[in-house]
Every structure is written in structure tokens, then in C-alpha cells.
Design a protein around this motif. Sequence first.
Motif, PDB file in Angstrom:
ATOM      1  N   SER A  47       3.587  -6.153  15.247  1.00 21.44           N
ATOM      2  CA  SER A  47       3.589  -6.071  13.791  1.00 21.44           C
ATOM      3  C   SER A  47       3.099  -4.695  13.333  1.00 21.44           C
ATOM      4  N   HIS A  48       2.030  -4.224  13.935  1.00 19.18           N
ATOM      5  CA  HIS A  48       1.482  -2.910  13.578  1.00 19.18           C
ATOM      6  C   HIS A  48       2.474  -1.798  13.908  1.00 19.18           C
ATOM      7  N   LEU A  49       3.107  -1.888  15.062  1.00 20.20           N
ATOM      8  CA  LEU A  49       4.092  -0.891  15.474  1.00 20.20           C
ATOM      9  C   LEU A  49       5.269  -0.862  14.508  1.00 20.20           C
ATOM     10  N   MET A  50       5.686  -2.037  14.037  1.00 22.90           N
ATOM     11  CA  MET A  50       6.784  -2.125  13.073  1.00 22.90           C
ATOM     12  C   MET A  50       6.427  -1.363  11.802  1.00 22.90           C
ATOM     13  N   VAL A  51       5.207  -1.542  11.308  1.00 26.89           N
ATOM     14  CA  VAL A  51       4.777  -0.846  10.095  1.00 26.89           C
ATOM     15  C   VAL A  51       4.759   0.660  10.325  1.00 26.89           C
ATOM     16  N   ASP A  52       4.269   1.091  11.480  1.00 29.22           N
ATOM     17  CA  ASP A  52       4.241   2.531  11.786  1.00 29.22           C
ATOM     18  C   ASP A  52       5.640   3.138  11.804  1.00 29.22           C
ATOM     19  N   PHE A  53       6.569   2.491  12.491  1.00 30.67           N
ATOM     20  CA  PHE A  53       7.933   3.021  12.550  1.00 30.67           C
ATOM     21  C   PHE A  53       8.597   3.008  11.180  1.00 30.67           C
ATOM     22  N   THR A  54       8.343   1.963  10.404  1.00 36.20           N
ATOM     23  CA  THR A  54       8.968   1.851   9.089  1.00 36.20           C
ATOM     24  C   THR A  54       8.405   2.878   8.117  1.00 36.20           C
ATOM     25  N   LYS A  55       7.089   2.969   8.024  1.00 33.85           N
ATOM     26  CA  LYS A  55       6.470   3.841   7.028  1.00 33.85           C
ATOM     27  C   LYS A  55       6.401   5.303   7.463  1.00 33.85           C
ATOM     28  N   GLN A  56       5.998   5.539   8.698  1.00 37.57           N
ATOM     29  CA  GLN A  56       5.771   6.912   9.146  1.00 37.57           C
ATOM     30  C   GLN A  56       7.041   7.598   9.637  1.00 37.57           C
ATOM     31  N   ALA A  57       7.839   6.888  10.434  1.00 46.42           N
ATOM     32  CA  ALA A  57       9.035   7.501  11.020  1.00 46.42           C
ATOM     33  C   ALA A  57      10.285   7.254  10.185  1.00 46.42           C
ATOM     34  N   LYS A  58      10.168   6.383   9.184  1.00 48.57           N
ATOM     35  CA  LYS A  58      11.302   6.049   8.310  1.00 48.57           C
ATOM     36  C   LYS A  58      12.476   5.479   9.104  1.00 48.57           C
ATOM     37  N   ILE A  59      12.147   4.624  10.084  1.00 53.31           N
ATOM     38  CA  ILE A  59      13.153   3.939  10.886  1.00 53.31           C
ATOM     39  C   ILE A  59      13.146   2.467  10.486  1.00 53.31           C
ATOM     40  N   LYS A  60      14.315   1.936  10.170  1.00 55.24           N
ATOM     41  CA  LYS A  60      14.394   0.513   9.843  1.00 55.24           C
ATOM     42  C   LYS A  60      13.961  -0.295  11.054  1.00 55.24           C
ATOM     43  N   THR A  61      12.958  -1.142  10.864  1.00 57.86           N
ATOM     44  CA  THR A  61      12.389  -1.888  11.980  1.00 57.86           C
ATOM     45  C   THR A  61      12.135  -3.325  11.560  1.00 57.86           C
ATOM     46  N   ILE A  62      12.467  -4.248  12.459  1.00 56.68           N
ATOM     47  CA  ILE A  62      12.135  -5.650  12.222  1.00 56.68           C
ATOM     48  C   ILE A  62      11.296  -6.157  13.393  1.00 56.68           C
ATOM     49  N   ASN A  63      10.512  -7.177  13.120  1.00 54.97           N
ATOM     50  CA  ASN A  63       9.562  -7.669  14.085  1.00 54.97           C
ATOM     51  C   ASN A  63       9.702  -9.175  14.204  1.00 54.97           C
ATOM     52  N   PHE A  64       9.834  -9.652  15.425  1.00 52.48           N
ATOM     53  CA  PHE A  64       9.830 -11.078  15.700  1.00 52.48           C
ATOM     54  C   PHE A  64       8.583 -11.381  16.519  1.00 52.48           C
ATOM     55  N   ASN A  65       7.782 -12.306  16.026  1.00 48.35           N
ATOM     56  CA  ASN A  65       6.619 -12.683  16.839  1.00 48.35           C
ATOM     57  C   ASN A  65       6.332 -14.165  16.699  1.00 48.35           C
ATOM     58  N   GLU A  66       5.605 -14.669  17.636  1.00 47.77           N
ATOM     59  CA  GLU A  66       5.280 -16.083  17.690  1.00 47.77           C
ATOM     60  C   GLU A  66       3.810 -16.249  17.420  1.00 47.77           C
TER      61      GLU A  66
END
Length: 72
Positions: free
Chosen positions: A53-72
Motif C-alpha cells: 500500500s505504501h509503495l503504491m502511494v509512492d509510485f502514484t504521488k512521487q513518480a506519477k505512475i498509475k499504480t493499483i494495489n491488491f492486498n489481503e
Amino acid sequence: MNFAKYISNYDKHLNNAENQKKLKLIINKINNLKRSNKKLIILGNGGSSASASHLMVDFTKQAKIKTINFNE
């Protein structure tokens, strides 16, 4: 293991030539993903779900890469 030994060991593995090749490959793949405007999918389970989840936020906000996260 004391902290200095831990850092020394970490540095040794990070600067290993084989690991450097792997890191460059990952960086190239991420750059290509961004250039082609594709989506990065990250998975996490258990304790790794918070990291995913944290990595998704970093890629989305900082790198401007569309990212989705699936977790259980």
C-alpha cells in the motif's frame, strides 16, 4: 549483529555487480512502464500488504505512475 556490521553487509550486497544489473533492469522496466503510460500492479499479503500500500502511494504521488494495489 551490530548496526555497523549490518550496514556494511547491506552495502556489500547492494553494490554487488549482479545485484547492480538486476537493479538497472528494474529501473529500466519502471521507466518503460511510465513512458508507455501503463499501470503498475502491486500485491501484498499479511504484513506485506502495508508495504504494498505504501509503495503504491509512492509510485502514484512521487513518480506519477498509475499504480493499483491488491492486498489481503
